[in-house]
Scaffold this motif. Structure first.
Motif, mmCIF file in Angstrom:
data_model
loop_
_atom_site.group_PDB
_atom_site.id
_atom_site.type_symbol
_atom_site.label_atom_id
_atom_site.label_comp_id
_atom_site.label_asym_id
_atom_site.label_seq_id
_atom_site.Cartn_x
_atom_site.Cartn_y
_atom_site.Cartn_z
ATOM 1 N N PHE A 256 0.880 -1.174 0.000
ATOM 2 C CA PHE A 256 0.000 0.000 0.000
ATOM 3 C C PHE A 256 0.912 1.216 0.000
ATOM 4 O O PHE A 256 1.664 1.430 0.941
ATOM 5 C CB PHE A 256 -0.923 -0.006 1.227
ATOM 6 C CG PHE A 256 -1.918 -1.119 1.196
ATOM 7 C CD1 PHE A 256 -3.061 -1.017 0.417
ATOM 8 C CD2 PHE A 256 -1.700 -2.292 1.909
ATOM 9 C CE1 PHE A 256 -3.978 -2.061 0.356
ATOM 10 C CE2 PHE A 256 -2.606 -3.334 1.850
ATOM 11 C CZ PHE A 256 -3.746 -3.220 1.067
ATOM 12 N N VAL A 257 0.852 1.991 -1.058
ATOM 13 C CA VAL A 257 1.762 3.128 -1.176
ATOM 14 C C VAL A 257 1.525 4.110 -0.032
ATOM 15 O O VAL A 257 2.464 4.656 0.533
ATOM 16 C CB VAL A 257 1.581 3.815 -2.550
ATOM 17 C CG1 VAL A 257 2.412 5.082 -2.643
ATOM 18 C CG2 VAL A 257 1.953 2.829 -3.661
ATOM 19 N N ASP A 258 0.248 4.304 0.338
ATOM 20 C CA ASP A 258 -0.086 5.154 1.481
ATOM 21 C C ASP A 258 -1.249 4.504 2.239
ATOM 22 O O ASP A 258 -2.415 4.737 1.921
ATOM 23 C CB ASP A 258 -0.467 6.557 1.002
ATOM 24 C CG ASP A 258 -0.753 7.481 2.165
ATOM 25 O OD1 ASP A 258 -0.774 7.009 3.328
ATOM 26 O OD2 ASP A 258 -0.947 8.686 1.925
ATOM 27 N N PRO A 259 -0.935 3.693 3.254
ATOM 28 C CA PRO A 259 -1.992 2.942 3.962
ATOM 29 C C PRO A 259 -3.007 3.840 4.663
ATOM 30 O O PRO A 259 -4.076 3.364 5.032
ATOM 31 C CB PRO A 259 -1.212 2.110 4.994
ATOM 32 C CG PRO A 259 0.199 2.168 4.586
ATOM 33 C CD PRO A 259 0.401 3.412 3.772
ATOM 34 N N ASP A 260 -2.687 5.113 4.847
ATOM 35 C CA ASP A 260 -3.664 6.003 5.482
ATOM 36 C C ASP A 260 -4.726 6.487 4.511
ATOM 37 O O ASP A 260 -5.664 7.167 4.905
ATOM 38 C CB ASP A 260 -2.961 7.222 6.089
ATOM 39 C CG ASP A 260 -2.147 6.825 7.303
ATOM 40 O OD1 ASP A 260 -2.498 5.819 7.951
ATOM 41 O OD2 ASP A 260 -1.149 7.508 7.588
ATOM 42 N N ARG A 261 -4.572 6.185 3.249
ATOM 43 C CA ARG A 261 -5.525 6.712 2.280
ATOM 44 C C ARG A 261 -6.066 5.633 1.339
ATOM 45 O O ARG A 261 -6.194 5.830 0.133
ATOM 46 C CB ARG A 261 -4.890 7.854 1.478
ATOM 47 C CG ARG A 261 -4.758 9.127 2.315
ATOM 48 C CD ARG A 261 -4.425 10.315 1.469
ATOM 49 N NE ARG A 261 -3.100 10.199 0.906
ATOM 50 C CZ ARG A 261 -2.768 10.673 -0.292
ATOM 51 N NH1 ARG A 261 -3.661 11.260 -1.055
ATOM 52 N NH2 ARG A 261 -1.543 10.537 -0.729
ATOM 53 N N VAL A 262 -6.344 4.472 1.906
ATOM 54 C CA VAL A 262 -7.053 3.441 1.141
ATOM 55 C C VAL A 262 -8.138 2.856 2.028
ATOM 56 O O VAL A 262 -8.085 2.970 3.250
ATOM 57 C CB VAL A 262 -6.136 2.283 0.664
ATOM 58 C CG1 VAL A 262 -5.238 2.721 -0.451
ATOM 59 C CG2 VAL A 262 -5.349 1.715 1.809
#
Ligand code: UD1
Ligand code: CA
Length: 476
Positions: A256-262
């Motif tokens: 996940f490239v940015d786990p806070d935004r999926v």
């Protein structure tokens, strides 16, 4: 773990949710709150589950069915003790141990349920209570301990004085009971308290009166004790579930490239070496293969996506299948029952519904394909539309292998185009086309030489073009 049954308390309305739907039926990460509770119980080895239902029971029934549970109806919500009594009546006769769970506490894990059962047995207690130490214990029942560490009382917030309210150890509402104790104790509860309810927690006093012990087990992760009473708490629980879900997927080899935004729902499965970029939503029973790349803005619900697929930005898919190495997007839309073949390309502003697209076929620009069967290596030109609906019924379009559809073609269904056929651009196809044929339906083009120079010279001037000197039409 033979002989273990569970009672899941889920009859309350949950007034603080401000909802027409019962609290336990609200979704947390794509599954009802009560589903998470039952899922943990099942994973802990519980076989028989009784759900105590009351308010809005129809909304909870799908969860009951998903776990093959039984229903006990609690018509009026007289408290957790009364709810447990209702549930007990439906338990199988052989069950010697009973786990009681709050249907509104979705963060409990199976290991904790097993540990609670083990703790009760190890200590020879009639009951074990799962507790947690919270920074803000407001709203929960507080745990009062005896000098030997066993539970002396559980006092509800509304019955507590200022000194008891300072206690940070709270009751999770999850218990392991000796069944015989439960049978004896529940009918003896009283409702003389601040809420005029039968408190399940008063069984502690019942145990002490019988010279028995109730042991606490502190949850290792205090999140596990959290109950949901409001939409804020529902959102917090969802965030915690999401964090756990993404953590497990990353451990299994997903990036996940940015786990806070999926956003990835509970039942979604993702294969190794798949890369999920920010701003993606994966929902429902979606299964994603290995080595897939999912770019920003993609929304995928109830889909099966094969290995090596590339979903370019803003592609939206529902109840569809994408076979391996296909490339979709940007801005493609798959509606239910689209089946995109291996290595096929579906491009921008292409909508596919209830259609099978064969291996290696392409529809790259501005197209609608509905109720169609498209063969292998078909090329669907820009602006092609299957006219599948006459206002009453839907009709099928069939394109054979290797068909070439020129741009801006209307395929008026029902219609079949044989393999290897070619359709000239701008055609409206209303009759079947035999294999290997050319089909063309457009009015012939007329050209009037120097018409603009003669009739609209101002257009040429405006464009900065010289106006050729031409004689008026008809002169030699
Ligand atoms: C309960 C506990 C409290 C604990 C907290 C944990 C009691 C008296 N209090 O309080 O000590 O800290 O849970 O979250 O047990 N329910 C029924 N029928 C009823 C009442 C409730 O089925 O008549 C169900 C609700 O749907 C809910 C669960 O029991 O799933 C808990 O009920 P709730 O009213 O939320 O209890 P709390 O006040 O939170
Ligand atoms: Ca509660």
């Amino acid at each position: 773990m033979k002989g273990i049954s569970a009672i899941i308390l889920a009859a309350g309305q949950g007034r603080r949710m401000r909802s027409a739907m019962p609290k336990v039926a609200h979704a947390a990460l794509g599954k009802p709150v009560a589903w998470h509770v039952a899922h943990a119980a099942k994973a802990a080895g519980v076989r028989d589950m009784v759900f105590v239902l009351g308010f809005g029971r129809d909304k909870v029934l799908p969860t009951v069915e998903a776990f093959g549970g039984k229903v006990a109806i609690q018509e009026s919500q007289f408290g957790t003790g009364d709810a447990a009594r209702c549930g007990l009546a439906e338990l199988p006769a052989g069950a010697k141990e009973v786990v009681v769970l709050c249907g509104d506490a979705p963060l409990i894990g199976p290991a904790t349920i097993r540990a609670l059962l083990a703790e009760r047995r190890r200590k020879g207690a009639v009951a074990a209570v799962l507790t947690g130490v919270l920074d803000d214990p407001a709203g929960y029942g507080r745990i009062l301990r005896n000098p030997d560490g066993t539970v002396a009382r559980i006092v509800e917030e509304k019955d507590a004085d200022a000194s008891i309210r300072k206690i940070q150890e709270v009751n999770s509402g999850t218990y392991a009971f000796d069944r015989a104790f439960l049978e004896r104790g529940l009918p003896r509860l009283s409702d003389v308290n601040a809420q005029r309810e039968y408190y399940l927690t008063d069984l502690v006093l019942e145990a002490l009166a019988q010279g028995q012990r109730v042991v606490p087990l502190a949850a290792r992760d205090e999140d596990e004790v959290r109950g949901i009473n409001s939409r804020r708490e529902l959102a917090e629980a969802t965030r915690i579930l999401l964090k756990r879900k993404l953590g497990a997927l990353m451990d299994s080899g997903v990036t996940f490239v940015d786990p806070d935004r999926v956003y990835v729902e509970t039942e979604v499965r993702i294969g190794q070496d798949t890369i999920v970029e920010p701003g993606v939503m994966l929902m429902g029973a979606t299964r994603i293969g290995r080595g897939v790349r999912i770019q920003t803005g993609c929304v995928v619900e109830d889909c099966v996506v094969g290995d090596g697929v590339h979903l370019k930005p803003y592609t939206v898919l529902a109840s569809s299948r994408v076979r391996k190495n296909a490339i979709l997007g940007p801005f493609s839309h798959l509606r239910p029952q689209a089946d995109i073949g291996e290595g096929a390309h579906i491009g921008n502003f292409v909508e596919v519904k209830k259609s099978r697209i064969g291996k290696g076929s392409k529809a790259n620009h501005l197209t609608y394909i509905g109720d169609a069967v498209v063969g292998k290596k078909v090329n669907v030109g820009a602006g092609t539309i299957t006219c599948n609906y006459d206002g009453i019924s839907k009709y099928q379009t069939v394109l054979g292998d290797g068909v070439f559809v020129g741009s801006d073609t209307m395929l008026v269904a029902p219609v079949t185009v044989g393999k290897g056929a070619l359709i000239g651009a701008g055609s409206t196809i209303t009759k079947n086309v035999p294999p290997y044929a050319l089909a063309l339906s457009r009015s012939e083009q007329k050209v009037s030489e120097f018409w603009v120079a003669r009739k609209k010279p101002e257009l040429l001037k405006k464009a900065g073009l010289p106006v050729p000197s031409v004689k008026p039409k008809g002169e030699k």
